[in-house]
Every structure is written in C-alpha cells, then in structure tokens.
Design a protein around this motif. Structure first.
Motif, PDB file in Angstrom:
ATOM      1  N   LEU A  28       0.826  -1.216   0.000  1.00  0.00           N
ATOM      2  CA  LEU A  28       0.000   0.000   0.000  1.00  0.00           C
ATOM      3  C   LEU A  28       0.856   1.261   0.000  1.00  0.00           C
ATOM      4  O   LEU A  28       0.547   2.232  -0.692  1.00  0.00           O
ATOM      5  CB  LEU A  28      -0.928   0.021   1.219  1.00  0.00           C
ATOM      6  CG  LEU A  28      -1.994  -1.068   1.293  1.00  0.00           C
ATOM      7  CD1 LEU A  28      -2.900  -0.844   2.494  1.00  0.00           C
ATOM      8  CD2 LEU A  28      -2.820  -1.126   0.022  1.00  0.00           C
ATOM      9  N   PHE A  47      -0.797   4.391  -2.115  1.00  0.00           N
ATOM     10  CA  PHE A  47      -2.138   4.553  -1.548  1.00  0.00           C
ATOM     11  C   PHE A  47      -2.065   5.233  -0.191  1.00  0.00           C
ATOM     12  O   PHE A  47      -2.929   6.013   0.182  1.00  0.00           O
ATOM     13  CB  PHE A  47      -2.836   3.193  -1.407  1.00  0.00           C
ATOM     14  CG  PHE A  47      -3.279   2.636  -2.717  1.00  0.00           C
ATOM     15  CD1 PHE A  47      -2.570   1.603  -3.321  1.00  0.00           C
ATOM     16  CD2 PHE A  47      -4.382   3.160  -3.380  1.00  0.00           C
ATOM     17  CE1 PHE A  47      -2.961   1.109  -4.551  1.00  0.00           C
ATOM     18  CE2 PHE A  47      -4.777   2.674  -4.611  1.00  0.00           C
ATOM     19  CZ  PHE A  47      -4.071   1.642  -5.206  1.00  0.00           C
ATOM     20  N   LEU A  48      -1.020   4.877   0.554  1.00  0.00           N
ATOM     21  CA  LEU A  48      -0.824   5.465   1.875  1.00  0.00           C
ATOM     22  C   LEU A  48       0.530   6.139   1.935  1.00  0.00           C
ATOM     23  O   LEU A  48       1.463   5.735   1.243  1.00  0.00           O
ATOM     24  CB  LEU A  48      -0.872   4.376   2.954  1.00  0.00           C
ATOM     25  CG  LEU A  48      -2.177   3.616   3.129  1.00  0.00           C
ATOM     26  CD1 LEU A  48      -2.012   2.527   4.185  1.00  0.00           C
ATOM     27  CD2 LEU A  48      -3.315   4.548   3.509  1.00  0.00           C
ATOM     28  N   SER A  94      -8.077  13.619   3.606  1.00  0.00           N
ATOM     29  CA  SER A  94      -7.261  12.543   3.036  1.00  0.00           C
ATOM     30  C   SER A  94      -5.794  12.729   3.425  1.00  0.00           C
ATOM     31  O   SER A  94      -5.091  11.761   3.706  1.00  0.00           O
ATOM     32  CB  SER A  94      -7.426  12.468   1.518  1.00  0.00           C
ATOM     33  OG  SER A  94      -7.116  13.697   0.920  1.00  0.00           O
ATOM     34  N   ALA A 130      -4.027   9.266   3.027  1.00  0.00           N
ATOM     35  CA  ALA A 130      -4.560   8.691   1.778  1.00  0.00           C
ATOM     36  C   ALA A 130      -4.011   9.515   0.610  1.00  0.00           C
ATOM     37  O   ALA A 130      -4.684  10.383   0.047  1.00  0.00           O
ATOM     38  CB  ALA A 130      -6.085   8.709   1.793  1.00  0.00           C
ATOM     39  N   ARG A 155      -3.042   9.127  -2.618  1.00  0.00           N
ATOM     40  CA  ARG A 155      -3.548   9.242  -3.985  1.00  0.00           C
ATOM     41  C   ARG A 155      -4.828  10.066  -4.061  1.00  0.00           C
ATOM     42  O   ARG A 155      -5.037  10.836  -5.004  1.00  0.00           O
ATOM     43  CB  ARG A 155      -3.729   7.856  -4.611  1.00  0.00           C
ATOM     44  CG  ARG A 155      -2.385   7.302  -5.093  1.00  0.00           C
ATOM     45  CD  ARG A 155      -2.371   5.812  -5.314  1.00  0.00           C
ATOM     46  NE  ARG A 155      -3.230   5.348  -6.381  1.00  0.00           N
ATOM     47  CZ  ARG A 155      -2.944   4.320  -7.181  1.00  0.00           C
ATOM     48  NH1 ARG A 155      -1.781   3.697  -7.037  1.00  0.00           N
ATOM     49  NH2 ARG A 155      -3.801   3.913  -8.089  1.00  0.00           N
ATOM     50  N   GLU A 167     -10.240   6.590  -6.770  1.00  0.00           N
ATOM     51  CA  GLU A 167      -9.157   6.474  -5.791  1.00  0.00           C
ATOM     52  C   GLU A 167      -9.711   6.245  -4.398  1.00  0.00           C
ATOM     53  O   GLU A 167      -9.147   5.493  -3.601  1.00  0.00           O
ATOM     54  CB  GLU A 167      -8.269   7.729  -5.800  1.00  0.00           C
ATOM     55  CG  GLU A 167      -7.413   7.860  -7.052  1.00  0.00           C
ATOM     56  CD  GLU A 167      -6.424   6.714  -7.221  1.00  0.00           C
ATOM     57  OE1 GLU A 167      -6.124   5.993  -6.242  1.00  0.00           O
ATOM     58  OE2 GLU A 167      -5.936   6.524  -8.356  1.00  0.00           O
ATOM     59  N   TYR A 168     -10.805   6.888  -4.113  1.00  0.00           N
ATOM     60  CA  TYR A 168     -11.418   6.708  -2.807  1.00  0.00           C
ATOM     61  C   TYR A 168     -11.855   5.259  -2.613  1.00  0.00           C
ATOM     62  O   TYR A 168     -11.579   4.643  -1.584  1.00  0.00           O
ATOM     63  CB  TYR A 168     -12.609   7.661  -2.616  1.00  0.00           C
ATOM     64  CG  TYR A 168     -13.421   7.290  -1.400  1.00  0.00           C
ATOM     65  CD1 TYR A 168     -14.657   6.651  -1.530  1.00  0.00           C
ATOM     66  CD2 TYR A 168     -12.913   7.504  -0.125  1.00  0.00           C
ATOM     67  CE1 TYR A 168     -15.376   6.254  -0.405  1.00  0.00           C
ATOM     68  CE2 TYR A 168     -13.626   7.113   0.996  1.00  0.00           C
ATOM     69  CZ  TYR A 168     -14.853   6.489   0.854  1.00  0.00           C
ATOM     70  OH  TYR A 168     -15.549   6.090   1.957  1.00  0.00           O
ATOM     71  N   VAL A 215      -8.775   3.015  -2.072  1.00  0.00           N
ATOM     72  CA  VAL A 215      -8.148   3.090  -0.750  1.00  0.00           C
ATOM     73  C   VAL A 215      -9.082   2.541   0.328  1.00  0.00           C
ATOM     74  O   VAL A 215      -8.646   1.908   1.292  1.00  0.00           O
ATOM     75  CB  VAL A 215      -7.654   4.526  -0.422  1.00  0.00           C
ATOM     76  CG1 VAL A 215      -8.774   5.443   0.051  1.00  0.00           C
ATOM     77  CG2 VAL A 215      -6.541   4.489   0.602  1.00  0.00           C
ATOM     78  N   LYS A 253      -8.795  -1.212   0.215  1.00  0.00           N
ATOM     79  CA  LYS A 253      -7.514  -1.671   0.750  1.00  0.00           C
ATOM     80  C   LYS A 253      -7.413  -1.486   2.264  1.00  0.00           C
ATOM     81  O   LYS A 253      -6.885  -2.346   2.964  1.00  0.00           O
ATOM     82  CB  LYS A 253      -6.371  -0.966   0.022  1.00  0.00           C
ATOM     83  CG  LYS A 253      -6.250  -1.503  -1.407  1.00  0.00           C
ATOM     84  CD  LYS A 253      -5.361  -0.673  -2.290  1.00  0.00           C
ATOM     85  CE  LYS A 253      -5.528  -1.055  -3.745  1.00  0.00           C
ATOM     86  NZ  LYS A 253      -5.131  -2.451  -4.062  1.00  0.00           N
TER      87      LYS A 253
END
Lengths: 154, 189
Positions: free
Chosen positions: A17, A22-23, A85, A90, A92, A122-123, A126, A129
């Motif tokens: 991730l 993503f993170l 975000s 978050a 991305r 993207e939301y 994430v 994930k």
C-alpha cells in the motif's frame, strides 16, 4: 493461521500500500498514536474519513450537476476532502484533490468532472484496501498477536 | 504568582472545523499529557474564552463558558486551524491578542497550505508557531516551551528559552508583552 504468518501478511500488504502510493507516512503517524488506552484510534479516524468522504463526494456530484456550477462551493468541498485525506495519509486521493482544485480555479467544468471521476475511483480503491488491511489486523488480534508497527514508512 | 508550578496539566484549547483533524490534534495533545478542549469554530472558541459578551444562547455549552467571567476558564495555549468558515484562525488570533485579559495566551496556527505571506502575517500578529498540516508529534513537542513560559515561571527562569523567543520579535515586530524583559534592557530602541 499462526500469529507470525498473519503478521507477515499484514506487513507485506501494508508495504504494498505504501509502495503503490495509496498510503503515505501520515498513516504510520496515526498508528503511532494507537496504544492500549486508544486501541481503535486508527479504525476510528479511518471510519470518520469514510463517512466524511462519502458525504463530500455526494455533495460534489450534486454541485457539478447544476446548471450554474458554483466553483467556490466545489472548491470548498475539495479543500475539505484534500484535508481529510491528507490527515489520514490517503496520498492518492489527496493528489487528485490538488489537481481538482486547479480545475476549480480555472472554472473548468470538464476538468472538474474528470477529477471527480478519478477521486471517486481512488477513494474506492483506498477504502477497499484499508478494509482489507483492517481485516488482517483483526485476525492478528483474534489470534492473540500484536499489530506490527509501520515505522519504516514514516 | 510565585515561581512554584504545580504538576497540574496544561490546558489547551484546540479549534478546527474538521472532525478528523480535531480528533487528531486532541490525541496528539493528550499523548503529551495536556488537558484538551476541542471546539469546531472560532465563534465557539471566543465563547469559551469569554470574548463574546452578547450571547445568552449557550444552551449546549458547558457552564464555565458563561462569558463575563473569563477567569473561570484557564487556558494555557490555543491551537487553531487557519481556514475555517466564519471566523478564521487569523481573526481569532487577532481578537485574542487585542484582548487585555487573553493576549498573553500563546496561540499556534495550523494550516494545510504553505503560503509564506499567510505564515508571516500570523507570526506578525503574535502567533508563536505556524504548523503545516498534517500536524505531527514532533510539532506538538514544540509547544512545551511556550506553555512553560506562561506558567508562572516568567522572567526569572528559563532564560535561554526567553532569549531565543525574544530575539525573534525584534525582527518581526511582535507584541510588546513577549519582549518586555528585553525592551526594558534596551530602552534606546
């Protein structure tokens, strides 16, 4: 499954991730704030992020669907989404928000619509994930283990 | 006040319209053992601090916020977001610095945006620090000297910290209070 197997899966998954963007480090910072007296801190913050984001994405969809698009309002929503975000790491989602705000500044409806599409994607990614990561955590805890720290990603 | 500082916790007032950020800052402050009151707007902050004198509508507020007697509310530091609907963090900062009773409370501004002119105007207005969001533990660790400075151990102790703090104001024209000791020595200026 054995605890250390679960822990290794969790670490591998988390590494992925971070590696895929993503993170970012802020997520690790959240984890550092979790302890015995606040064992669900990350879960609580992430849950707030989900609620907040879904509301904002909904508002954005409505706002961009209007005859006369109110770019100030849209910018305000995106600013909020960018903030939350960013606060949970978050990355991305945050990056799309940055592009989104630029299109707002330019009053570019097409650009905004594309960004909305992208930020929704993207939301969802994430969210999926983070939920998967959370399930791994829960399995570790259920097996009596401790959740490995993600310090390497700070 | 004597130089004796008890081990009572410092009380920080946190102001942010974002629920997530409020939760975050509250947790960060609590890990540093500060007592925290978090409000979601500048108006609520002013109410809490006793700077709004017309409101009787504090239906949901805690009793201490009855406005006239601000001494009931002991706040050692205020940390506020910059971008908020209604009163911005900058407006809040100004109102606090204009208040005879509250101007000595250190104020810290947080912002998600790195705008140098914004940062400068906040510092010029008397903010102690400007943190970029997301705020981290390392940022919160910077608060302690500001809290210690106004804990009753004023000019006598913490000389090194005082000197460092006061050198900045000479360049940035900050409020006279924080440079009081210094200016007494350098009266020519």
């Amino acid at each position: 499954m054995e605890v250390d197997q679960l822990q290794r899966s969790f670490l591998e998954y988390s590494r992925l991730l971070f590696h895929e963007g993503f993170l970012d480090g802020q997520f690790s910072q959240l984890q550092l704030l979790q302890d015995e007296s606040n064992p669900d801190f990350v879960f609580e913050v992430v849950s707030l992020f989900f609620e907040d984001s879904e509301r904002l994405l909904n508002d954005l969809t409505i706002a961009l669907d209007q005859q006369n698009v109110d770019f100030k309002k849209i910018d305000a929503h995106v600013h909020q989404l960018k903030g939350s975000s960013s606060s949970i790491g978050a990355q991305r989602v945050k990056n799309v928000c940055i592009a989104f705000r630029n299109f707002c500044d330019e009053q570019n409806v097409e650009g905004c619509l594309r960004c909305l599409q992208q930020v929704k994607q993207e939301y969802l990614l994430v969210k999926t994930k983070l939920e998967a990561q959370l399930r791994l955590e829960q399995q570790i805890v259920a097996a009596g283990g401790a959740i490995p720290m993600l310090n390497e990603f700070c | 006040m004597s130089g004796i500082v008890t081990e009572t916790q410092f009380h920080v007032l946190a102001v942010d319209d974002s629920l997530i950020d409020r939760k975050l800052i509250e947790r960060l402050l609590k890990t540093s053992s500060y007592q925290v009151t978090a409000v979601d707007s500048g108006v609520k902050a002013l109410e809490y601090l006793g700077l709004l004198d017309d409101e009787d509508t504090s239906t949901d507020s805690n009793p201490v916020s009855f406005t006239k007697n601000h001494h009931e509310v002991e706040v050692n530091l205020i940390i506020t977001d910059y971008c908020m609907p209604g009163i911005t963090g900058y407006d809040l900062l100004r109102k606090i610095k204009e208040s005879t009773s509250l101007k000595d409370i250190p104020v810290v501004i947080m912002s998600s945006e790195n705008v140098p002119s914004r940062i400068n105007s906040c510092l010029e207005q008397g903010a102690e620090e400007f943190f970029l969001k997301p705020v981290r533990q390392s940022d919160v660790n910077k608060l302690r000297p500001h809290l210690m400075r106004t804990s009753g151990k004023r000019e006598e102790d913490h000389q090194p910290n005082n000197v460092v703090n006061k050198r900045k104001p000479m360049e940035e024209c900050m409020s006279p209070d924080r440079t009081r000791t210094r200016y007494n020595d350098d009266l020519e200026l």
